[in-house]
Structure formats: C-alpha cells, structure tokens
Design a protein around this motif. Structure first.
Motif, short mmCIF file in Angstrom:
data_model
loop_
_atom_site.label_atom_id
_atom_site.label_comp_id
_atom_site.label_asym_id
_atom_site.label_seq_id
_atom_site.Cartn_x
_atom_site.Cartn_y
_atom_site.Cartn_z
N LYS A 379 0.81 -1.22 0.00
CA LYS A 379 0.00 0.00 0.00
C LYS A 379 0.84 1.27 0.00
O LYS A 379 0.30 2.38 -0.12
CB LYS A 379 -0.92 0.01 1.23
N GLU A 410 -3.39 8.15 3.33
CA GLU A 410 -3.77 6.75 3.34
C GLU A 410 -3.17 6.02 4.56
O GLU A 410 -3.83 5.19 5.18
CB GLU A 410 -3.34 6.06 2.04
N TRP A 414 -5.28 4.21 7.51
CA TRP A 414 -5.04 2.80 7.80
C TRP A 414 -4.72 2.59 9.28
O TRP A 414 -5.28 1.70 9.93
CB TRP A 414 -3.89 2.31 6.92
#
Length: 689
Positions: A379, A410, A414
């Motif tokens: 990711k 992001e 997360w």
C-alpha cells in the motif's frame, strides 16, 4: 531547629650684504614649510571632521529604538540603558556602507562574503514591549549562517527536553551545532528530546523565537557563554522548500519586556497554539496504573487481571489501567497474542465489571516479521528510501522494521482504522502513543509529502492522538500544544540525579511547561527499574531504593497527574500507607486546583506547574531554584530530593504563606534553613490573601 535567614627669531648679521641675503633666504624656508604643514593639518582636520560626522551619521543610522547594529553583531538595551541582549555574527560581517534605514527597518545588502538580504525591523507591541524581527539570508552559495547569542549574565530557560535536565540551562563544554530535531534521549542521551520548540526565555525579560522556515542547528560554547544558532542544509536532514535554492537563512524575533513573566505570557499568546479542550478529569484526579515497570514485555492475561485485583485489594483508585508492551504476537499487529491472552474479550469484560477502563500501548513501527509488513509495503504506507521506491528499514528498541509515513493520508487512515477497531471491539478507553521522534527516521529518507523540517514528522504523529485525546498519552511534541492530551516526559531511570533521575523531574516539567505543554504526565513513580540503571537493587531484589521510591511518590502527588507501575505493596505496609495518603492528597488538594488551571490554559497557555520567578521576578534567588515549584500562584511545593535527608532549605517568596503544618510566615522573602520534612511528608505552603 530550622532558622529564618533574612622656535625664536635669529639675530641680524651687519657685516656684509651677500651673506646677509643668504641667511635670510635660508631662514625663510622653515616658515614656508610650516605654512605648508599647517595647510596639511587643516586639510586633515577637515577630512577627519567629515569622516567623524559621517561616522556619527552612520552610527545614528544603525540605531533604532534600543538596538545598536555594528558590522559583527547587535545589542539591545533596556529602558535604563543596560545591555540585556547581544548577538554576534559568526559566519560573516556586514558591509556597513551597504546599510540603510527606512522608517523602523535597518537593511544591509552586502557582507564580507558577498550579497545578502539582511534586515532588523523594530516592532513595538505595547508601551512596555519591543520586538525585533531579524533576518540574514544569503543570496549566494554559502554553507551556513551562524549567530551566537550571549548569556549576558542572565539565566535562560526553554529549548528542549534533555536527558540531563537543569533549570536554568547550564552550558557545559563546546558543542558544534547539530540538528535541532526531536530525538529519543533515553537511547541518545546527548541529543535534543522528544518535546522541543525553537524558543528561549531569559531572566532579564528577553525572549527569542527562531522562525519555522530556518534549517535550524543548535550548539553552544561554555568558554564564550553563548548559544550558537546556525542555519544550514549541508550535512543536515533539513531540505529547502520545493522550488527554493539551498541558500541558508537565519531568521528570528527577539522581544524585550518589563519582566520575565509578562514577556513570556505575551510570547505564548502570540506564537504558541493552545489546546482546544481539557483531557479527562479522571486522569487528573486518580492515578494511571501501567504494566511496564513491573512486568516489562512479559505481561500476560493472568498478570494483568492480578494487577487490577491488587489495585482494588489495597484500596487504590484508578483512572485507567495501561496495558503496555507487549500484548501482540509481533510488533506492528493490532490484536492480542492468543497464547498470552487466550480470552481477551472475557478479560476486558472482567475488568469493566471491576470498574477498570483500559488503554493500550501503540507505536509507529511495523517489524519485518509482522503479518502487516507486506500489506504496508504493498500500500506504500512506509517512509521510503531516498529514491522513493523501497521502504526504509529502521532499527528501534524492539527490532527492525518500517516506520509509518504519517504525511500520507492513506497511512493515517489505515493506522487510525486499526486503532478504532481495537477500541470498538474491546471498548478500549484510549492509547499510549509511544516513540514518534525524528531520530528514528533514516538519515536519508523520502515521505509522500516532502519534509523541509524533519520534526514535522513528530507533529504529524501527534495528530494521530486527536480522536483519542480524552485519555491519550504522547511522549513527543513539536508545534503540538493544541493536541489536547497528556504529554509524558521520557522514561526515567530509578536513580536520584539529574540524568533521567528524580532530580530531573521538576526541571523537565518546568521546561516543557515554558514550551507550552501543560497537561504533563511525569513518568512512572520510581522509574523503569531496569537492573543496570536502578538505585538500590541488590541480591534478588528488582525494586528501586525504598527511600527513592517514597520521595518520588511524594513529588508525583503534586504533579498534574500520577502514574504508578511499581506498586507500593511490593515494598511493605508503611509504603502502602504513604502511597494511600498521597494519592488522597493529590485527589483532594492538588487535582481541584490543577483542573481549575487546566481550564485557563485553553485561553492563556500559562503553565500549571510554574517556576518561583513567576511570582518573584525581581528576586535573583527565584531564578536559580530547581527543587521547588508553584501550582498556580498560590501553592508552593518543596519536596525532598536527596537521599538520607529529613530536612531541606526552603525559599519563600515575598508575601504571606501558611505551611502544611499551620505555621504562618509574613515577612518574606525569606529562607527557612534545615526545615524538617519527615520521610512521609512533603513541605508545601499556601498563599494567604
């Protein structure tokens, strides 16, 4: 018993004509020479007068208000004419012929090394406060800019949390400037700490704030009695802003006021963000109980339940129970190790039924052997190598792994989502956010959003605590004063001294308070109890020295919050009794006043824990005392911090004070010498209106 301790013209020759003419011609030459010399002297005097007049005009030009500029520095005087601030230019000298004055701004365009943009702008803020904006910006390629601030016989405070903390600052040795960035001073003891700001304050009512845009490095000289402020990009983790050349710029503002307290108040109101709310009152009132010092990473479900049971058994209150390292199977996971915690859900049910709220330890690392490491690589959640392709592996105290890039939205989502899942699944009260220091980043690194100042990473990490701030705990802070959670000072060793010991607590709390962090959680009572860094361990004992533990406990009772880990019942009944006495005193006497002051912090930013000079800024003694402090303006505390002592000297500022024993002292300021303080006592005094 304690004591209170208040040249001549020549003769004519008449014997011949020709000789007489020759003589006269010869005698006339000195007169001609004298005339010529006189003309030269007159011309020299005119030139000197012109030069002197020009110098006077230049000297007048280079003065503005109470500031005087010269080629190699500047000085600031107070209203009485005394020099209270000096700054020396160490990396270059000004070409004064390039200087000009426009209203309240002095400008210079050249130095001995080339073009530059230099100015000092005078900014009056109040009738009693004068500020000066200073900027030295190189316009040609140069390695660094350095200015050296003199101490001028005054006492200075602020800067950063340090491993060896003194109040006021002590300048030891000669230290070349190094990056002023957040670091873990427990493992790197000569670095700057996890809580720092570019701000210093002096006893002569002068304050200096380094601008955020500066690639700032700090050094010092004991011989010169100076702090060395340096700006550079060469051999530095700082980077110029995108699109800007790597020319170093050193800019700052200096403000001078009538007294140290009022100038600090002004600086805090103008330049520091304020918290938006007060954290949980329960944490101010009742102790936090941590599993770390007692169990370290060997914590299990059984041990946690027994710890909670003992807290209740011995009659202690608890704001929340803090489950520290290590409850997961690997570092970087977000659930319980099923071997150590076979029934985590049932465990939390039992704890809630017993009235316990629980917080969990967390951190920004994912070790390479964690099941989440591959996910984070895929990711792109990690801080990366300079090329930007591969994750940058880092070494921390629990192994090797990646460090999460909190400039990446992001990554932030997360990480937050995993914390929210933990919170919702087990009804977790909050989290202890460990680490976050810039020192854990690789020397060369890449983040999704480039960082000109590496410590911005610390700021982004502290923002992760905002959704959990009621009971959240951080040990780092940089421009983070608005994060409304508890800021824990770095881990302490179980020793008496100034290097991460008992004596360092008051100087550290006062320092980070001056930096704008008021909701302070001192480290665990008695320290970490590491075998190689613990006073008093002998034989099979793993406990710190008993007297050290008691004196630590007593000091903590007068801090904004208390935190136990080594439980008092590990000693004996007397220690339990003393602990019960002081936790009760904290709840009934200290916490109500602290909560009142905490509410004021939202508006003022004023410290809750204050130095004596806050109310005695005309007393030299008050600027040097590091073992007493104020809670607000009306509660003064003087704990015993020396082994084997049952007395201490106490300074009482001017005013009327009543001791905890009921004694009245009306003729201040005064010293109480050898004031008796038993092992189960703390000397404290309340202001009597």
């Amino acid at each position: 018993m304690y004591q209170i301790v208040p040249v001549a013209p020549g003769e004519s020759q008449l014997d011949g004509g020709s000789p007489l003419k020759k003589k006269r011609g010869y005698d006339g030459r000195p007169m001609v020479m004298a005339g010529m010399l006189g003309c030269v002297l007159v011309l020299a005097a005119v030139v000197a007068w012109c030069y002197y007049s020009a110098s006077l005009r230049k000297a007048q030009l280079l003065k503005t208000e109470l500031l005087g500029l010269n080629k190699d520095g500047f000085t600031i005087r107070n209203q009485a004419g005394a020099v209270i601030f000096t700054m020396a230019f160490r990396s270059g000298i000004l070409d004064l012929d390039s200087c000009s004055k426009e209203q309240n701004i002095l400008k210079c365009t050249r130095s001995n090394s080339g073009k530059l943009n230099f100015f000092i702008e005078t900014v009056p803020l109040k009738d009693t406060v004068m500020c000066y904006r200073v900027r030295w910006e190189e316009q040609e390629d140069k390695t660094f800019v350095e200015h050296a601030m003199g101490c001028n016989g005054s006492h200075w405070y602020g800067g950063a949390e340090l491993a060896t903390q003194y109040w006021p600052i002590k300048i030891h040795g000669e230290e070349e400037p190094h990056p002023f960035i957040t670091s873990d001073v427990y493992s790197k003891r000569n670095s700057f700490g996890g809580i720092l700001e570019r701000y210093w304050l002096s006893s002569n009512a002068t304050a200096i704030k380094i601008n955020d845009s500066v690639p700032f490095h700090l050094g010092w000289s004991e011989e010169d009695r100076t702090l060395r402020f340096q700006a550079r990009y060469f051999d530095s983790p700082f980077r110029p802003a995108e699109g800007r050349p790597a020319f170093p710029e050193l800019s700052y503002r200096v403000c001078v006021g009538p007294d140290v307290t009022s100038i600090h108040k002004l600086m805090v109101r103008r330049y520091f963000p304020k918290p938006i709310k007060v954290p949980s009152p329960e944490v101010f009132k009742r102790p936090v109980w941590s599993t770390w010092a007692l169990h370290k990473s060997a914590i299990t479900q059984e041990k946690l339940l027994q710890f909670a049971s003992d807290i209740t058994k011995y009659g202690f209150a608890c704001s929340h129970l803090e489950l520290d390292d290590r409850y997961t199977a690997d570092y970087g996971e977000f659930d319980f190790d099923p071997q150590k915690f076979p029934n985590a859900t049932g465990m939390f049910d039992t704890l809630r039924e017993a009235g316990f709220q629980v917080s969990l330890w967390t951190h920004p690392f994912i070790n390479y052997d964690s099941i989440n490491f591959g996910t984070a690589v895929e990711k792109g959640l990690f801080v990366r190598e300079p090329g930007g392709e591969l994750p940058a592996l880092v070494r921390w105290w629990n192994g090797i792994g990646g460090i999460l890039d909190f400039t990446n939205i992001e990554t932030r989502e997360w990480y937050s989502s995993h914390l929210r899942l933990l919170k919702d699944r087990y009804e977790i009260a909050s989290f202890k956010f460990d680490a976050g220091e810039t020192s854990y980043l690789p020397r060369q690194f890449s983040t999704l959003v480039p960082l000109s100042d590496p410590s911005t990473f610390t700021r982004r990490y502290t923002e992760m605590a905002i959704p959990f701030s009621e009971r959240a705990e951080l040990r780092v802070g940089y421009q983070s004063q608005n994060i409304s959670c508890f800021f824990r000072i770095i881990d302490r060793d179980s020793v008496w001294g100034y290097e991460l010991g008992l004596k360092s607590i008051i100087p550290t709390v006062l320092t980070i308070g001056i930096l704008g962090y008021q909701f302070v959680l001192p480290d665990m009572i008695g320290g970490n109890a590491y075998p190689n860094r613990t006073e008093g361990i002998s034989g099979n004992s793993s406990l710190p020295n008993r007297e050290l533990y008691i004196r630590w406990l007593e000091l903590s009772a007068f801090m904004p919050a208390m935190q136990f880990s080594i439980p008092p019942w590990e000693y004996d009944k007397e220690v339990v009794k003393i602990a019960q006495k002081f936790t009760k005193l904290h709840e009934t006497l200290v916490a109500p006043r602290v909560l009142e002051l905490a509410g004021e912090v939202l508006d003022t930013g004023d410290p809750i824990i204050r130095p004596l000079w806050w109310i005695a800024n005309d007393a030299e003694a008050a600027f040097k005392i590091d073992s007493q402090f104020l809670i607000g303006d009306d509660l003064m505390v003087a704990p015993v911090l020396e082994p084997g002592k049952k007395e201490r000297d106490i300074y009482l500022p001017a005013g009327r004070w009543r001791s905890y024993k009921g004694e009245h002292f009306d003729k201040g300021p005064m010293y109480l010498t050898d004031y008796p303080v038993d092992l189960d006592e703390v000397a404290y005094f309340t202001w009597v209106p």
